[in-house]
Design a protein around this motif. Structure first.
Motif, short mmCIF file in Angstrom:
data_model
loop_
_atom_site.label_atom_id
_atom_site.label_comp_id
_atom_site.label_asym_id
_atom_site.label_seq_id
_atom_site.Cartn_x
_atom_site.Cartn_y
_atom_site.Cartn_z
N ALA A 177 0.85 -1.20 0.00
CA ALA A 177 0.00 0.00 0.00
C ALA A 177 0.88 1.24 0.00
N VAL A 178 0.45 2.25 -0.72
CA VAL A 178 1.14 3.54 -0.74
C VAL A 178 0.45 4.45 0.27
N VAL A 179 1.23 4.97 1.21
CA VAL A 179 0.70 5.83 2.27
C VAL A 179 1.18 7.26 2.03
N VAL A 180 0.25 8.23 1.99
CA VAL A 180 0.60 9.63 1.76
C VAL A 180 -0.08 10.50 2.82
N ALA A 181 0.37 11.73 2.92
CA ALA A 181 -0.22 12.68 3.86
C ALA A 181 -1.62 13.08 3.40
N PRO A 182 -2.49 13.52 4.30
CA PRO A 182 -3.86 13.88 3.92
C PRO A 182 -3.94 14.96 2.85
N ARG A 189 -7.60 9.28 -3.76
CA ARG A 189 -7.75 8.77 -5.13
C ARG A 189 -7.73 7.24 -5.13
N ARG A 190 -8.53 6.64 -5.97
CA ARG A 190 -8.54 5.18 -6.14
C ARG A 190 -7.59 4.82 -7.28
N PRO A 191 -6.73 3.86 -7.09
CA PRO A 191 -5.79 3.47 -8.16
C PRO A 191 -6.52 2.86 -9.33
N ARG A 192 -5.99 3.10 -10.51
CA ARG A 192 -6.57 2.49 -11.70
C ARG A 192 -6.30 0.99 -11.76
N ASN A 193 -5.14 0.59 -11.27
CA ASN A 193 -4.76 -0.82 -11.29
C ASN A 193 -4.45 -1.26 -9.86
N PRO A 194 -4.60 -2.55 -9.56
CA PRO A 194 -4.26 -3.04 -8.21
C PRO A 194 -2.80 -2.75 -7.89
N TRP A 195 -2.55 -2.56 -6.62
CA TRP A 195 -1.17 -2.35 -6.20
C TRP A 195 -0.37 -3.62 -6.45
N PRO A 196 0.95 -3.49 -6.57
CA PRO A 196 1.79 -4.69 -6.76
C PRO A 196 1.62 -5.68 -5.59
#
Length: 209
Positions: A177-182, A189-196
């Motif tokens: 999972a990619v974790v970013v600040a608020p 945003r929802r990813p277009r493709n599943p995460w690796p």
């Protein structure tokens, strides 16, 4: 130093020693649980191999010749040494069964193996007790080297590739999972493709233990 072809194998020498201890071919055959004919045939084969007459046969029975007695005495010492080797090998095999050498890549060693090993110990895989676990946490390439060279009994790695020459099985999947600040542009945003996805693979040597 290579032995000559005149030296009988241990089973043949054990039979000759049985004749010396029991006093006759018939008694040696009973002690060995075989027929007298089988013992006689084996003795004749040894005589042909060594080039020495080992048994004197007469209507009154059979007995070892002086040369047969001498070889039987040598055989006793050799068989005693062989028994020590046999006992030593058995001890090493038992020690190996009582110790499990595990190599694992760092993430698996830190996040997954503690729980797995606790369950394994509780199950008691050898008799009434689980074996001693020797765990090495290293990178994936070194795990593969350990299993290939036999310095690890089993290895756990991450990644989709299965090393050539080793038996492998997927035991789990880890979703990244990619974790970013608020306030980051990606937030919400929802990813277009599943995460690796990363695989956890268990490796075993191609040759049995």
């Amino acid at each position: 130093m290579a032995l000559s072809t005149h030296v009988p194998d241990l089973a043949a020498l054990e039979l000759l020693l049985g004749v010396a201890q029991e006093g006759s071919l018939n008694s040696a055959a009973r002690a060995a649980g075989v027929s007298q004919q089988a013992v006689s045939a084996r003795i004749r084969a040894m005589e042909a191999q060594t080039g020495v007459t080992l048994v004197h046969r007469s209507p009154r029975g059979s007995r070892l010749t002086a040369e047969g007695v001498m070889i039987a005495e040598w055989a006793a010492r050799l068989l005693e040494a062989a028994a020590e080797v046999d006992a030593g090998i058995a001890a090493l095999r038992a020690d190996r069964r009582a110790r499990l050498r595990v190599s694992a890549s760092l993430t698996i060693a830190e996040q997954l193996l503690p729980g797995w090993l606790a369950s394994f110990r509780a199950a008691g895989r050898v008799g009434d007790a689980a074996p001693e676990i020797v765990l090495t946490a290293i990178n994936t390439a070194t795990v593969i080297t350990h299993v290939t060279e036999g310095t690890a009994d089993i290895g756990f790695t991450e990644g989709p590739q299965r090393p050539a020459g080793l038996h492998g099985r997927v035991v789990g999947h880890d979703r990244l999972a990619v974790v970013v600040a608020p306030d980051h542009p990606w937030a919400g945003r929802r990813p277009r493709n599943p995460w690796p996805v990363r695989e956890g693979t268990i490796l075993q040597g191609a040759r049995a233990a």
